[in-house]
Design a protein around this motif. Structure first.
Motif, short mmCIF file in Angstrom:
data_model
loop_
_atom_site.label_atom_id
_atom_site.label_comp_id
_atom_site.label_asym_id
_atom_site.label_seq_id
_atom_site.Cartn_x
_atom_site.Cartn_y
_atom_site.Cartn_z
N GLU A 1 0.82 -1.21 0.00
CA GLU A 1 0.00 0.00 0.00
C GLU A 1 0.85 1.27 0.00
OE1 GLU A 1 -3.00 2.73 -0.07
OE2 GLU A 1 -2.97 0.61 -0.61
N GLU A 2 1.91 1.28 0.81
CA GLU A 2 2.72 2.50 0.90
C GLU A 2 3.56 2.71 -0.35
OE1 GLU A 2 2.05 4.70 3.10
OE2 GLU A 2 0.63 3.23 3.89
N TRP A 3 4.07 1.66 -0.95
CA TRP A 3 4.79 1.82 -2.21
C TRP A 3 3.85 2.24 -3.33
CZ3 TRP A 3 8.94 -2.64 -2.80
CH2 TRP A 3 9.97 -2.41 -1.87
N ARG A 4 2.65 1.69 -3.34
CA ARG A 4 1.68 2.10 -4.36
C ARG A 4 1.32 3.57 -4.17
NH1 ARG A 4 -3.11 3.58 -5.18
NH2 ARG A 4 -3.53 3.56 -2.94
N PHE A 5 1.09 3.98 -2.93
CA PHE A 5 0.74 5.37 -2.66
C PHE A 5 1.88 6.32 -3.03
CE2 PHE A 5 0.56 8.99 0.37
CZ PHE A 5 -0.65 9.54 -0.03
N THR B 1 -1.83 10.47 -6.74
CA THR B 1 -1.85 11.70 -7.55
C THR B 1 -2.52 12.86 -6.83
OG1 THR B 1 -3.90 10.97 -8.62
CG2 THR B 1 -1.83 10.43 -9.73
N ASP B 2 -3.22 12.59 -5.77
CA ASP B 2 -3.97 13.65 -5.08
C ASP B 2 -3.11 14.40 -4.05
OD1 ASP B 2 -6.21 13.01 -6.54
OD2 ASP B 2 -6.97 11.62 -5.03
N ASP B 3 -1.93 13.89 -3.76
CA ASP B 3 -1.06 14.51 -2.78
C ASP B 3 0.30 14.80 -3.41
OD1 ASP B 3 -2.52 14.05 0.01
OD2 ASP B 3 -2.77 12.24 -1.19
N PRO B 4 0.96 15.89 -3.01
CA PRO B 4 2.31 16.16 -3.52
C PRO B 4 3.26 15.06 -3.10
CG PRO B 4 1.80 17.61 -1.68
CD PRO B 4 0.52 16.90 -2.03
N ILE B 5 4.31 14.88 -3.86
CA ILE B 5 5.20 13.75 -3.60
C ILE B 5 5.87 13.88 -2.23
CG2 ILE B 5 7.21 14.78 -4.75
CD1 ILE B 5 7.80 11.83 -5.73
N GLU B 6 6.10 15.11 -1.74
CA GLU B 6 6.70 15.26 -0.42
C GLU B 6 5.81 14.68 0.67
OE1 GLU B 6 7.66 19.18 -2.64
OE2 GLU B 6 6.07 17.67 -2.59
N ALA B 7 4.48 14.86 0.53
CA ALA B 7 3.55 14.29 1.50
C ALA B 7 3.51 12.77 1.38
CB ALA B 7 2.16 14.88 1.29
N ARG B 8 3.60 12.27 0.17
CA ARG B 8 3.61 10.81 -0.03
C ARG B 8 4.89 10.20 0.54
NH1 ARG B 8 3.36 10.25 -5.98
NH2 ARG B 8 3.23 12.49 -6.27
N MET B 9 6.00 10.90 0.36
CA MET B 9 7.25 10.43 0.96
C MET B 9 7.15 10.40 2.48
SD MET B 9 10.11 12.42 -1.33
CE MET B 9 10.58 11.84 -2.96
N THR B 10 6.56 11.43 3.04
CA THR B 10 6.42 11.51 4.50
C THR B 10 5.61 10.33 5.03
OG1 THR B 10 6.60 13.92 4.56
CG2 THR B 10 5.45 12.88 6.39
N ARG B 11 4.49 10.04 4.38
CA ARG B 11 3.64 8.94 4.86
C ARG B 11 4.37 7.60 4.78
NH1 ARG B 11 -2.31 7.00 2.64
NH2 ARG B 11 -1.37 4.98 2.13
N CYS B 12 5.04 7.38 3.66
CA CYS B 12 5.78 6.12 3.49
C CYS B 12 6.89 6.00 4.53
CB CYS B 12 6.36 6.08 2.07
SG CYS B 12 7.09 4.51 1.60
N TYR B 13 7.59 7.09 4.76
CA TYR B 13 8.67 7.15 5.74
C TYR B 13 8.16 6.85 7.15
CZ TYR B 13 12.20 9.61 8.63
OH TYR B 13 13.12 9.96 9.59
#
Length: 244
Positions: A184-188, A193-205
Motif C-alpha cells: 500500500e505505501e509503495w503504491r501510494f 496523484t492527489d497529494d504532492p510527492i513530499e507528502a507521499r514520501m512523508t507517509r511512506c517514511y
C-alpha cells in the motif's frame, strides 16, 4: 494634514462571501523535515543535469539521463579522489558563480569520461546494469502489479536501492512490516496523484519501519528516472560540491 473618512469600514460580519477559496495548500507540518526541500532539490538537479549535457557529450545515451548523472555523482563521491565526499556533512554548497559552476562540471565530466575509459573499469556494463535494474523496478512496481507483489519481489527492489544495505534485513522482517503495508505505501508513494510527492514520501517514511528518508527518495528515481532523480547522501554531496 489628516483625512477623515465619512464612514467607518464595515465589520467582517457585514461582508458577503463573493467567491469560494481554493483548497488550502498541504500543511507544511504534514511534510517531514527531510522532504521539505525536495522541490528545491528537483530544481537544482534538473539544472545540473542540463548543464552536464551541454558541457559534454553523453557517455551512455541509451540509458536514462538521470541514471547516467547518478553514476557521475556516485563517481564524485567514491572514486578519483572523492572530491564531493567532504560535502556529505556540510549543509552549505561550494560557493561558485555560474561560470565557475559550469567550469567545475566541465572539469569533472572530463575526468569522469577518462575514468570510464580505464581498461579494467567496465563502465558500459555498470550503466547497463543500472538501467536494467531501473526497468525491473518499473515492471515490479507498476500500478497494476504492486498491489500483489510478494516478499521475494519486495526483497529484490530493496536490494537495488543503494541506501538499503544497512537496514534491508530490518525492513524485510515481517515482524516489522506487514506485506500489505509495504504494498500500500509503495503504491501510494509511486502512484498517488492527489497529494504532492513530499507528502507521499512523508507517509511512506512514517509507516514503514527501516525504509528511511534516502529510501523513499531513491525509489521514485529508480521507478521513473525520466521524471525523478535518485536522491541519497551521494547525490546531495555531489550537488553541494558543484555549487547547488
Amino acid at each position: 494634514a489628516s483625512h477623515k473618512l465619512g464612514n467607518e469600514e464595515p465589520s467582517k460580519s457585514t461582508l458577503s462571501k463573493l467567491y469560494s477559496l481554493p483548497p488550502p495548500p498541504p500543511d507544511r507540518e504534514s511534510i517531514s523535515l527531510p522532504f521539505r526541500d525536495y522541490k528545491a532539490f528537483l530544481t537544482a538537479y534538473r539544472e545540473f543535469a542540463d548543464t552536464y549535457v551541454k558541457v559534454g557529450k553523453r557517455l551512455f545515451p541509451k540509458a536514462p539521463l538521470y541514471i547516467e548523472t547518478d553514476m557521475f555523482l556516485n563517481y564524485l563521491f567514491h572514486d578519483d579522489g572523492e572530491p564531493s565526499k567532504k560535502y556529505e556533512k556540510k549543509t552549505s554548497p561550494q560557493n561558485l558563480t555560474k561560470d565557475r559552476q559550469r567550469a567545475e562540471i566541465t572539469k569533472q565530466a572530463k575526468r569522469f569520461r577518462k575514468w570510464t575509459d580505464i581498461e579494467d573499469n567496465d563502465a558500459v556494463a555498470e550503466i547497463r546494469k543500472r538501467a536494467e535494474r531501473s526497468s525491473e523496478v518499473a515492471r515490479l512496481l507498476a500500478n497494476n502489479r504492486v498491489r500483489n507483489i510478494g516478499w521475494s519481489e519486495v526483497a529484490r527492489v530493496a536490494k537495488i536501492l543503494h541506501c538499503m544495505k544497512r537496514y534491508r534485513t530490518r525492513f524485510l522482517n515481517p515482524q516489522n512490516n506487514r506485506l500489505s503495508a509495504v504494498r500500500e505505501e509503495w503504491r501510494f508513494l509511486l502512484h498517488g496523484t492527489d497529494d504532492p510527492i513530499e507528502a507521499r514520501m512523508t507517509r511512506c517514511y512514517q509507516r514503514l519501519f527501516g525504509f528511511g528518508q534516502s529510501a523513499v527518495q531513491e525509489l521514485p528515481g529508480w521507478y521513473d528516472p525520466k521524471k525523478y532523480p535518485i536522491r541519497n547522501a551521494n547525490s546531495n554531496a555531489g550537488l553541494r560540491f558543484l555549487g547547488y
